[in-house]
Design a protein around this motif. Structure first.
Motif, PDB file in Angstrom:
ATOM      1  N   ALA A   1      24.461  53.734  38.394  1.00  0.00           N
ATOM      2  CA  ALA A   1      24.547  52.326  38.813  1.00  0.00           C
ATOM      3  C   ALA A   1      25.364  51.508  37.810  1.00  0.00           C
ATOM      4  N   ILE A   2      25.154  51.753  36.511  1.00  0.00           N
ATOM      5  CA  ILE A   2      25.890  51.017  35.487  1.00  0.00           C
ATOM      6  C   ILE A   2      27.374  51.360  35.536  1.00  0.00           C
ATOM      7  N   GLY A   3      27.708  52.576  35.883  1.00  0.00           N
ATOM      8  CA  GLY A   3      29.112  52.962  36.001  1.00  0.00           C
ATOM      9  C   GLY A   3      29.767  52.491  37.283  1.00  0.00           C
ATOM     10  N   LEU A   4      28.998  52.453  38.355  1.00  0.00           N
ATOM     11  CA  LEU A   4      29.552  52.109  39.667  1.00  0.00           C
ATOM     12  C   LEU A   4      29.704  50.599  39.876  1.00  0.00           C
ATOM     13  N   ALA A   5      28.787  49.831  39.366  1.00  0.00           N
ATOM     14  CA  ALA A   5      28.789  48.379  39.603  1.00  0.00           C
ATOM     15  C   ALA A   5      30.067  47.692  39.111  1.00  0.00           C
ATOM     16  N   PRO A   6      30.517  47.917  37.877  1.00  0.00           N
ATOM     17  CA  PRO A   6      31.749  47.241  37.463  1.00  0.00           C
ATOM     18  C   PRO A   6      32.974  47.673  38.252  1.00  0.00           C
ATOM     19  N   MET A   7      33.035  48.952  38.631  1.00  0.00           N
ATOM     20  CA  MET A   7      34.176  49.414  39.417  1.00  0.00           C
ATOM     21  C   MET A   7      34.251  48.692  40.763  1.00  0.00           C
ATOM     22  N   LEU A   8      33.122  48.577  41.428  1.00  0.00           N
ATOM     23  CA  LEU A   8      33.109  47.912  42.730  1.00  0.00           C
ATOM     24  C   LEU A   8      33.369  46.416  42.618  1.00  0.00           C
ATOM     25  N   MET A   9      32.873  45.802  41.557  1.00  0.00           N
ATOM     26  CA  MET A   9      33.120  44.370  41.367  1.00  0.00           C
ATOM     27  C   MET A   9      34.596  44.104  41.082  1.00  0.00           C
ATOM     28  N   VAL A  10      35.233  44.958  40.288  1.00  0.00           N
ATOM     29  CA  VAL A  10      36.657  44.797  39.997  1.00  0.00           C
ATOM     30  C   VAL A  10      37.476  44.986  41.272  1.00  0.00           C
ATOM     31  N   LEU A  11      37.119  45.961  42.091  1.00  0.00           N
ATOM     32  CA  LEU A  11      37.817  46.146  43.365  1.00  0.00           C
ATOM     33  C   LEU A  11      37.688  44.918  44.257  1.00  0.00           C
ATOM     34  N   GLN A  12      36.493  44.350  44.304  1.00  0.00           N
ATOM     35  CA  GLN A  12      36.305  43.140  45.101  1.00  0.00           C
ATOM     36  C   GLN A  12      37.141  41.992  44.551  1.00  0.00           C
ATOM     37  N   PHE A  13      37.212  41.883  43.242  1.00  0.00           N
ATOM     38  CA  PHE A  13      37.982  40.794  42.643  1.00  0.00           C
ATOM     39  C   PHE A  13      39.482  40.976  42.881  1.00  0.00           C
ATOM     40  N   LEU A  14      39.970  42.217  42.787  1.00  0.00           N
ATOM     41  CA  LEU A  14      41.395  42.469  42.989  1.00  0.00           C
ATOM     42  C   LEU A  14      41.869  42.068  44.378  1.00  0.00           C
ATOM     43  N   PHE A  15      41.033  42.298  45.374  1.00  0.00           N
ATOM     44  CA  PHE A  15      41.427  42.024  46.753  1.00  0.00           C
ATOM     45  C   PHE A  15      40.791  40.757  47.313  1.00  0.00           C
ATOM     46  N   SER A  16      40.460  39.816  46.462  1.00  0.00           N
ATOM     47  CA  SER A  16      39.824  38.582  46.913  1.00  0.00           C
ATOM     48  C   SER A  16      40.831  37.503  47.305  1.00  0.00           C
ATOM     49  N   GLY A  17      42.087  37.669  46.955  1.00  0.00           N
ATOM     50  CA  GLY A  17      43.080  36.640  47.218  1.00  0.00           C
ATOM     51  C   GLY A  17      43.415  35.835  45.988  1.00  0.00           C
ATOM     52  N   PHE A  18      42.747  36.094  44.896  1.00  0.00           N
ATOM     53  CA  PHE A  18      43.006  35.377  43.650  1.00  0.00           C
ATOM     54  C   PHE A  18      44.238  35.941  42.952  1.00  0.00           C
ATOM     55  N   LEU A  19      44.401  37.241  42.956  1.00  0.00           N
ATOM     56  CA  LEU A  19      45.530  37.884  42.278  1.00  0.00           C
ATOM     57  C   LEU A  19      46.663  38.250  43.225  1.00  0.00           C
ATOM     58  N   ILE A  20      46.342  38.528  44.461  1.00  0.00           N
ATOM     59  CA  ILE A  20      47.341  38.926  45.441  1.00  0.00           C
ATOM     60  C   ILE A  20      46.994  38.244  46.766  1.00  0.00           C
ATOM     61  N   THR A  21      47.998  37.705  47.435  1.00  0.00           N
ATOM     62  CA  THR A  21      47.736  37.008  48.695  1.00  0.00           C
ATOM     63  C   THR A  21      47.417  38.011  49.807  1.00  0.00           C
ATOM     64  N   THR A  22      46.830  37.511  50.855  1.00  0.00           N
ATOM     65  CA  THR A  22      46.423  38.370  51.964  1.00  0.00           C
ATOM     66  C   THR A  22      47.619  39.054  52.607  1.00  0.00           C
ATOM     67  N   SER A  23      48.704  38.337  52.789  1.00  0.00           N
ATOM     68  CA  SER A  23      49.866  38.933  53.446  1.00  0.00           C
ATOM     69  C   SER A  23      50.533  39.996  52.590  1.00  0.00           C
ATOM     70  N   ALA A  24      50.332  39.980  51.278  1.00  0.00           N
ATOM     71  CA  ALA A  24      50.918  40.982  50.390  1.00  0.00           C
ATOM     72  C   ALA A  24      50.045  42.227  50.257  1.00  0.00           C
ATOM     73  N   MET A  25      48.828  42.178  50.787  1.00  0.00           N
ATOM     74  CA  MET A  25      47.918  43.323  50.699  1.00  0.00           C
ATOM     75  C   MET A  25      48.285  44.369  51.742  1.00  0.00           C
ATOM     76  N   PRO A  26      48.086  45.640  51.410  1.00  0.00           N
ATOM     77  CA  PRO A  26      48.214  46.662  52.449  1.00  0.00           C
ATOM     78  C   PRO A  26      47.158  46.434  53.534  1.00  0.00           C
ATOM     79  N   VAL A  27      47.504  46.783  54.743  1.00  0.00           N
ATOM     80  CA  VAL A  27      46.630  46.497  55.890  1.00  0.00           C
ATOM     81  C   VAL A  27      45.258  47.148  55.735  1.00  0.00           C
ATOM     82  N   TYR A  28      45.227  48.368  55.236  1.00  0.00           N
ATOM     83  CA  TYR A  28      43.945  49.072  55.132  1.00  0.00           C
ATOM     84  C   TYR A  28      43.017  48.429  54.105  1.00  0.00           C
ATOM     85  N   TRP A  29      43.533  47.721  53.099  1.00  0.00           N
ATOM     86  CA  TRP A  29      42.671  47.006  52.157  1.00  0.00           C
ATOM     87  C   TRP A  29      42.302  45.630  52.686  1.00  0.00           C
ATOM     88  N   ARG A  30      43.189  45.071  53.474  1.00  0.00           N
ATOM     89  CA  ARG A  30      42.966  43.717  53.987  1.00  0.00           C
ATOM     90  C   ARG A  30      41.724  43.652  54.862  1.00  0.00           C
TER      91      ARG A  30
END
Length: 114
Positions: A23-52
Motif C-alpha cells: 500500500a505504501i508503495g502503490l499509493a504514491p504511484m497512483l497519486m502521481v498518475l492522477q496528478f499528471l493527467f489532471s489537466g494541471f501539467l498537460i491539457t486535455t487535448s494534448a493527452m493521448p485518448v486512452y489516458w483522457r
C-alpha cells in the motif's frame, strides 16, 4: 474537499492491498498518475485518448483544480486561462458534486474490497 477524496482513495488502496508495504508503495504511484493527467501539467487535448478517458475522469485533482481555477478566475481579466487550460468542461458546482461522488465511490469500493 480534496482531502476527503484523497482520504477515501487512500482507504481504497489500504483495503485493496494485502500488506502495508504494498500500500505504501502503490499509493504514491497512483497519486502521481492522477496528478499528471489532471489537466494541471498537460491539457486535455494534448493527452493521448486512452489516458483522457481513464485516468483523467477518475482523478481527484482534475475536478478540484477546475473548481478552484473557476472560483478564482471566472469573471476577471484572467478568464483566458480557463480557456487555455480547458477548465470549463463543467461548472464550479458540478466539479464540487463530482468530488462528492468520488468520495462516495472510493469509500464504497474500499468497503467492497475488504
Amino acid at each position: 474537499m480534496i482531502d476527503l477524496v484523497a482520504s477515501a482513495f487512500a482507504s481504497f488502496i489500504a483495503a485493496f492491498c494485502s500488506s502495508l508495504e504494498v500500500a505504501i508503495g502503490l499509493a504514491p504511484m497512483l497519486m502521481v498518475l492522477q496528478f499528471l493527467f489532471s489537466g494541471f501539467l498537460i491539457t486535455t487535448s494534448a493527452m493521448p485518448v486512452y489516458w483522457r478517458y481513464t485516468l483523467r475522469y477518475i482523478s481527484l485533482f482534475t475536478y478540484s483544480f477546475a473548481a478552484l481555477a473557476q472560483n478564482n478566475f471566472l469573471g476577471t481579466k484572467d478568464e483566458v486561462l480557463l480557456h487555455r487550460y480547458e477548465l470549463l468542461e463543467l461548472s464550479m458546482w458540478e466539479n464540487v458534486f463530482v468530488l462528492a461522488g468520488l468520495i462516495v465511490m472510493w469509500r464504497l469500493v474500499a468497503y467492497l474490497s475488504l
